[in-house]
Design a protein around this motif. Structure first.
Motif, PDB file in Angstrom:
ATOM      1  N   PRO A 171      79.161  28.772 -57.949  1.00 19.11           N
ATOM      2  CA  PRO A 171      80.057  28.522 -58.416  1.00 19.11           C
ATOM      3  C   PRO A 171      80.821  27.158 -58.552  1.00 19.11           C
ATOM      4  N   VAL A 172      79.483  26.342 -58.164  1.00 19.98           N
ATOM      5  CA  VAL A 172      79.857  24.939 -59.696  1.00 19.98           C
ATOM      6  C   VAL A 172      79.651  25.336 -60.313  1.00 19.98           C
ATOM      7  N   SER A 173      78.239  26.015 -61.001  1.00 19.70           N
ATOM      8  CA  SER A 173      78.137  26.615 -61.891  1.00 19.70           C
ATOM      9  C   SER A 173      78.949  27.488 -63.224  1.00 19.70           C
ATOM     10  N   LEU A 174      79.820  28.224 -62.342  1.00 24.47           N
ATOM     11  CA  LEU A 174      80.638  28.653 -62.909  1.00 24.47           C
ATOM     12  C   LEU A 174      81.570  28.019 -63.405  1.00 24.47           C
ATOM     13  N   VAL A 175      82.061  27.447 -62.625  1.00 24.97           N
ATOM     14  CA  VAL A 175      83.230  26.504 -62.507  1.00 24.97           C
ATOM     15  C   VAL A 175      83.145  25.992 -63.919  1.00 24.97           C
ATOM     16  N   CYS A 176      81.972  25.943 -63.977  1.00 27.95           N
ATOM     17  CA  CYS A 176      81.043  24.746 -66.189  1.00 27.95           C
ATOM     18  C   CYS A 176      81.781  25.070 -66.653  1.00 27.95           C
ATOM     19  N   MET A 177      80.709  26.734 -66.416  1.00 22.84           N
ATOM     20  CA  MET A 177      80.900  27.744 -67.223  1.00 22.84           C
ATOM     21  C   MET A 177      82.139  28.416 -67.639  1.00 22.84           C
ATOM     22  N   ALA A 178      83.055  28.071 -66.752  1.00 15.37           N
ATOM     23  CA  ALA A 178      84.437  28.787 -67.478  1.00 15.37           C
ATOM     24  C   ALA A 178      85.024  27.476 -67.953  1.00 15.37           C
ATOM     25  N   LEU A 179      85.068  26.106 -67.570  1.00 12.74           N
ATOM     26  CA  LEU A 179      85.515  25.245 -68.493  1.00 12.74           C
ATOM     27  C   LEU A 179      85.580  25.132 -69.935  1.00 12.74           C
ATOM     28  N   MET A 180      83.459  25.607 -69.920  1.00 14.53           N
ATOM     29  CA  MET A 180      83.052  25.724 -71.219  1.00 14.53           C
ATOM     30  C   MET A 180      83.937  26.875 -72.164  1.00 14.53           C
ATOM     31  N   ALA A 181      83.509  27.568 -71.744  1.00 14.72           N
ATOM     32  CA  ALA A 181      84.753  28.791 -72.176  1.00 14.72           C
ATOM     33  C   ALA A 181      86.657  28.679 -72.447  1.00 14.72           C
ATOM     34  N   ARG A 182      86.715  27.792 -71.483  1.00 15.06           N
ATOM     35  CA  ARG A 182      87.893  27.535 -71.582  1.00 15.06           C
ATOM     36  C   ARG A 182      88.627  27.406 -73.360  1.00 15.06           C
ATOM     37  N   GLU A 183      87.861  26.805 -74.604  1.00 16.82           N
ATOM     38  CA  GLU A 183      88.377  26.662 -75.730  1.00 16.82           C
ATOM     39  C   GLU A 183      87.957  27.261 -76.475  1.00 16.82           C
ATOM     40  N   ASN A 184      86.922  28.559 -76.025  1.00 18.19           N
ATOM     41  CA  ASN A 184      86.125  29.203 -77.169  1.00 18.19           C
ATOM     42  C   ASN A 184      86.596  30.172 -78.047  1.00 18.19           C
ATOM     43  N   PRO A 185      87.419  30.779 -77.823  1.00 16.77           N
ATOM     44  CA  PRO A 185      87.986  31.585 -78.695  1.00 16.77           C
ATOM     45  C   PRO A 185      88.547  30.497 -80.353  1.00 16.77           C
ATOM     46  N   GLN A 186      89.706  29.873 -79.932  1.00 16.70           N
ATOM     47  CA  GLN A 186      89.808  29.282 -80.895  1.00 16.70           C
ATOM     48  C   GLN A 186      88.222  28.467 -81.485  1.00 16.70           C
ATOM     49  N   GLN A 187      87.300  27.143 -80.317  1.00 20.70           N
ATOM     50  CA  GLN A 187      86.835  26.992 -81.028  1.00 20.70           C
ATOM     51  C   GLN A 187      85.717  27.632 -81.696  1.00 20.70           C
ATOM     52  N   ARG A 188      85.521  29.373 -81.278  1.00 23.57           N
ATOM     53  CA  ARG A 188      84.637  29.380 -82.047  1.00 23.57           C
ATOM     54  C   ARG A 188      85.237  29.866 -83.248  1.00 23.57           C
ATOM     55  N   ARG A 189      86.094  31.023 -83.353  1.00 24.92           N
ATOM     56  CA  ARG A 189      86.870  30.665 -84.813  1.00 24.92           C
ATOM     57  C   ARG A 189      86.692  29.776 -86.163  1.00 24.92           C
ATOM     58  N   ARG A 190      87.229  28.529 -85.180  1.00 28.65           N
ATOM     59  CA  ARG A 190      87.071  27.319 -85.971  1.00 28.65           C
ATOM     60  C   ARG A 190      85.692  27.542 -86.560  1.00 28.65           C
ATOM     61  N   TYR A 191      84.430  27.108 -85.910  1.00 28.72           N
ATOM     62  CA  TYR A 191      83.043  27.256 -86.214  1.00 28.72           C
ATOM     63  C   TYR A 191      83.322  27.807 -86.849  1.00 28.72           C
ATOM     64  N   ASN A 192      83.592  29.364 -86.608  1.00 26.00           N
ATOM     65  CA  ASN A 192      83.246  30.461 -87.482  1.00 26.00           C
ATOM     66  C   ASN A 192      83.507  31.000 -89.160  1.00 26.00           C
ATOM     67  N   GLU A 193      85.219  29.730 -89.163  1.00 22.20           N
ATOM     68  CA  GLU A 193      85.562  29.334 -90.880  1.00 22.20           C
ATOM     69  C   GLU A 193      85.328  28.258 -90.925  1.00 22.20           C
ATOM     70  N   ALA A 194      84.260  27.246 -90.607  1.00 19.35           N
ATOM     71  CA  ALA A 194      83.649  26.510 -91.122  1.00 19.35           C
ATOM     72  C   ALA A 194      82.337  26.920 -91.551  1.00 19.35           C
ATOM     73  N   SER A 195      81.812  27.211 -90.799  1.00 20.45           N
ATOM     74  CA  SER A 195      80.294  28.038 -90.978  1.00 20.45           C
ATOM     75  C   SER A 195      80.589  28.998 -92.293  1.00 20.45           C
ATOM     76  N   GLU A 196      81.552  29.745 -92.212  1.00 22.82           N
ATOM     77  CA  GLU A 196      81.676  30.844 -93.513  1.00 22.82           C
ATOM     78  C   GLU A 196      81.971  29.985 -94.598  1.00 22.82           C
ATOM     79  N   ALA A 197      82.736  28.373 -95.069  1.00 28.41           N
ATOM     80  CA  ALA A 197      82.693  27.930 -96.131  1.00 28.41           C
ATOM     81  C   ALA A 197      82.071  27.972 -96.288  1.00 28.41           C
ATOM     82  N   VAL A 198      80.923  27.086 -95.670  1.00 23.61           N
ATOM     83  CA  VAL A 198      79.801  26.154 -96.335  1.00 23.61           C
ATOM     84  C   VAL A 198      79.027  27.416 -96.916  1.00 23.61           C
TER      85      VAL A 198
END
Ligand SMILES: Nc1ncnc2c1ncn2[C@@H]1O[C@H](COP(=O)(O)OP(=O)(O)OP(=O)(O)O)[C@@H](O)[C@H]1O
Length: 588
Positions: A171-198
Motif C-alpha cells: 500500500p505504501v508503494s501504491l500511495v507513492c505511485m498515486a502521488l507521482m501520477a497525480r500531476e501526470n496528465p498536465q505534466q505529461r502534456r507540458r513535457y510532450n509539447e516541449a519535446s515536440e517544440a524541440v
C-alpha cells in the motif's frame, strides 16, 4: 487485447496478429506460473539443508522438478517474446500497408493538407512506436501479472500470515505511485509539447540553416533553439520536482530488500513461536518479494503504453478519414470536353466559400489561363478538376460524365498535373520522365525532351538519362526540375493538363519554349494554366479572371483589356512591376 488499451484496438483489427499476441500473452503468463512453481520446488528441495548437510531423496526429485520447471519457464518466456516480436513486425507491416492503401483512396486535398512530414511521422515513427510497445508489453504483461499473483496464492495456501506480511509495504508503494501520477496528465502534456517544440526546432534549424546564417550568422536561430531546449529542461524539472518525495520513498519501499527484511523478521518471530516451519519461512523469502517487485516495471509499462496510445490515436485518425466516394456503376468518359457547371466549394471546416457559382466550358484543344489576385481561388479551381476535393454544389463533367461517376483511377489517367513544387522520385532521370508513360517510345521521349529543353540538361550530365536523381530532385535546379516535370506531363499523353504555377522558376527563354512545346505537342489537349506572370497567358484561348472565388471576367487578352475591368487592372500592375524590375536590373 483489451489490456493494451487504445493500441489494443489496432491490434485486434489484424486478426492474425491478435491471435499470435494472445498466444504470446498465454505463454508469458504460463512462464510466470512455472517460474513461481520452480522457486517453490527449489525452496522445498533445499529446506532440509537448514537442518543438516544431507538431502533426502525427495529433495533430489524436487530439485530436478525445480530445474525442469525453471527451464520450462525460461522456454515459455522465450516463446512469448519471439511470438510477440514476430507479431509486432506483422502488425507494423499490416498497418503500413493499410495506411498507404487508405491514403491512396482519400481525397488528394486531404492528403495534401496533412503534409508529407506529418504523414511520414505517422507511417514510420508512430507505427514503429506501436511495434516496440506491443512487442515488449505483451510477454511482460503476462509474466508480470501471473507471477506475483501465483506467488501470493502459493504463499497464502502455505502460510497466510506470511502472504499478508509480503503485502505489507505494497500500500505504501501504491500511495507513492498515486502521488507521482497525480500531476501526470498536465505534466505529461507540458513535457510532450516541449519535446515536440524541440523536435520542430531541430528541423527548423537544419532546414533553415542557410537562411538563418545569412541574417546574423545564425545567432537568432540558435537562440530560438536554446529557448526551446530550456523550456524542455524546465518541463522535465517541474515534473520531477512535483514527484520527488513520493519517488524517493517508492524507490526505498518498492525494491525487494525492505520486503525481504520484513519477511525475515516476521518469519523469525513466527518460526520461534512455532507458527511456521523452516520451509515456509524459506518459501516466503523466495516468493514474497515478487508482488512488490512487479509494481514498478508495470508502471513503466503503463507509461510506454501511454505513448503508444498517442501514436495509435494518430494512426486511427488517418484510418478513420472518409475515403473519396467511388461510383457503384462507373461511367467512361467519351472524349475530353470539360465543363464546370455552377460549382461552389467550401474547404472542410471553413464557413466562407473558396469558390462560388463558377461555370466554365472548355473544348478539347483549348488553352485556358486562370488569373487573379492571391487568394482569389485559382488553385482551388484547378484542384477540383482532378477531384482533390468534391465540389459542394454544382458538378464537373469530363467527356460527358460527372467526374464523381467515374472511377478515380480513370479520372486521374485523363489528367496530368504539374505543380509549382516539382515532384521527382528517387531514381534515374529517365525513370522520372517515364513515370506516367513507361511504354513511351524512345522517339517520343527524345522529341519531348528537345521541345522542353530537357535535352540540354541531359547533354551536360556525364551519365545522361541514367543520371541518378536524388530524392525530391535536389541535384537539379528549380527550373531544371520544372522542365523535367513538364516533359513528364507531356509524355503522359493525358488529354487534360493542369499546370499550377508550373513554369514559375523558368527564365523567359525557357518559358517561351514551353509555351511553344505545348502548342506543338499538345494541340488536342485542354491545357489549364495558373500563372502570375501574365506575359505567359496573352495567347490563351480563354483567360478566366477570378475575384473572391467567382469568375469576374473571361475572354481573350485583348477583349479583356478593352473591358477595362479586373483583368485590365491586373495587366497594368503586371506591366508596372515588369518595368520596375527591368529598371532595377539595368541599374544593377
Ligand atoms: N487547404 C485549405 N483549407 C482552407 N482554406 C483554404 C485552403 N486552401 C486555400 N484556402 C482558402 O481558399 C481561398 C482560395 O485559395 P486559393 O489557394 O485557391 O487561391 P489562389 O488564387 O490560388 O492564391 P495564390 O495565387 O496565392 O496561390 C483562400 O481564401 C484560401 O485562404
Amino acid at each position: 487485447m483489451k489490456l493494451l488499451g487504445q493500441p489494443g484496438r489496432l491490434v485486434a483489427s489484424v486478426p492474425k496478429v491478435a491471435r499470435s499476441l494472445n498466444l504470446a500473452l498465454s505463454f508469458g503468463s504460463m512462464a510466470g506460473l512455472f517460474n513461481v512453481s520452480g522457486i517453490a520446488l527449489l525452496a522445498w528441495a533445499v529446506a532440509p539443508l537448514l537442518q543438516g548437510p544431507m538431502l533426502p531423496s525427495s529433495s533430489l526429485i524436487a530439485l530436478c522438478g525445480s530445474v525442469l520447471t525453471l527451464v520450462l519457464a525460461f522456454w515459455l518466456r522465450l516463446q512469448a517474446e519471439t511470438r510477440a516480436h514476430e507479431a509486432s513486425y506483422q502488425l507494423e507491416e499490416a498497418l503500413r500497408e493499410r495506411l498507404v492503401e487508405h491514403l491512396s483512396r482519400l481525397p488528394l486535398g486531404v492528403v495534401q493538407g496533412w503534409g508529407s512530414g506529418r504523414l511520414r511521422k505517422i507511417i514510420q515513427d508512430d507505427v514503429k512506436a506501436l511495434h516496440v510497445a506491443v512487442a515488449d508489453a505483451v510477454p511482460f504483461i503476462g509474466a508480470s501479472l501471473s507471477q506475483p499473483l501465483a506467488a501470493l496464492l502459493v504463499l497464502a495456501l502455505v502460510q497466510w500470515r506470511l502472504a499478508l506480511v509480503a503485502l505489507l509495504l505494497l500500500p505504501v508503494s501504491l500511495v507513492c505511485m498515486a502521488l507521482m501520477a497525480r500531476e501526470n496528465p498536465q505534466q505529461r502534456r507540458r513535457y510532450n509539447e516541449a519535446s515536440e517544440a524541440v523536435n520542430a526546432g531541430v528541423i527548423e534549424l537544419v532546414q533553415g540553416m542557410a537562411v538563418m546564417r545569412t541574417f546574423d550568422n545564425g545567432a537568432a536561430g540558435w537562440q530560438r533553439f536554446n529557448a526551446r531546449l530550456q523550456q524542455f529542461t524546465s518541463a522535465v524539472e517541474s515534473w520531477m520536482a512535483g514527484s520527488k518525495v513520493p519517488w524517493k520513498i517508492n524507490r526505498l519501499v518498492g525494491a525487494a530488500l525492505p520486503t525481504a527484511v520484513v519477511l525475515m523478521i516476521a518469519g523469525f518471530v513466527l518460526y520461534h513461536a512455532g507458527q511456521i516451519t523452516l520451509v515456509q519461512w524459506l518459501l516466503a523469502l523466495m516468493l514474497g518479494t515478487l508482488p512488490i517487485k512487479a509494481l514498478e516495471p508495470l508502471v513503466h509499462l503503463a507509461n510506454y503504453l501511454n505513448d503508444a496510445s498517442a501514436a495509435s490515436g494518430r494512426i486511427e485518425d488517418v484510418l478513420m478519414q472518409p475515403v473519396l466516394p467511388e461510383p457503384q456503376q462507373p461511367q467512361q468518359p467519351q472524349g475530353h470536353a470539360l465543363s464546370l457547371n455552377n460549382i461552389s466549394f467550401h474547404y472542410p471546416g471553413q464557413t466562407q466559400p473558396a469558390l462560388s457559382n463558377v461555370s466554365l466550358t472548355l473544348a478539347p484543344g483549348t488553352r485556358c489561363a486562370i488569373v487573379g489576385a492571391s487568394g482569389s481561388g485559382k488553385s482551388t479551381l484547378a484542384r477540383l478538376i482532378p477531384r482533390f476535393y468534391d465540389v459542394t454544389e454544382g458538378s464537373i463533367h469530363l467527356g460527358g460524365c460527372d467526374i464523381r461517376q467515374m472511377h478515380s483511377d480513370v479520372l486521374l489517367k485523363q489528367m496530368a498535373l504539374v505543380l509549382q513544387e516539382p515532384f521527382l522520385i528517387g531514381g534515374t532521370l529517365e525513370e522520372n520522365l517515364r513515370l506516367a508513360a513507361p511504354e513511351a517510345s524512345e522517339e517520343a521521349l527524345q522529341h519531348i525532351m528537345a521541345a522542353t529543353g530537357v535535352s540540354e540538361i541531359v547533354s551536360v550530365l556525364p551519365l545522361g538519362l541514367n543520371t541518378p536523381i536524388s530524392e525530391r530532385g535536389s541535384s537539379l535546379s528549380g527550373g531544371q526540375r520544372q522542365r523535367v516535370t513538364l516533359a513528364r506531363a507531356l509524355l503522359s499523353n493525358a488529354p487534360v493538363l493542369v499546370m499550377d504555377e508550373a513554369t514559375s522558376y523558368l527564365d523567359a527563354h525557357n518559358e517561351q519554349r514551353i509555351q511553344q512545346a505545348l502548342a506543338q505537342l499538345a494541340p488536342d489537349r485542354i491545357v489549364i494554366t495558373i500563372a502570375h506572370r501574365l506575359s505567359t497567358v496573352v495567347d490563351a484561348d480563354v483567360i478566366v479572371v477570378m475575384h473572391q472565388g467567382r469568375v469576374a471576367e473571361q475572354g481573350r487578352h485583348h477583349d479583356l483589356l478593352n473591358q477595362n475591368g479586373h483583368y485590365a487592372r491586373l495587366w497594368q500592375h503586371y506591366q508596372l512591376a515588369s518595368q520596375w524590375t527591368l529598371q532595377r536590373e539595368e541599374q544593377v
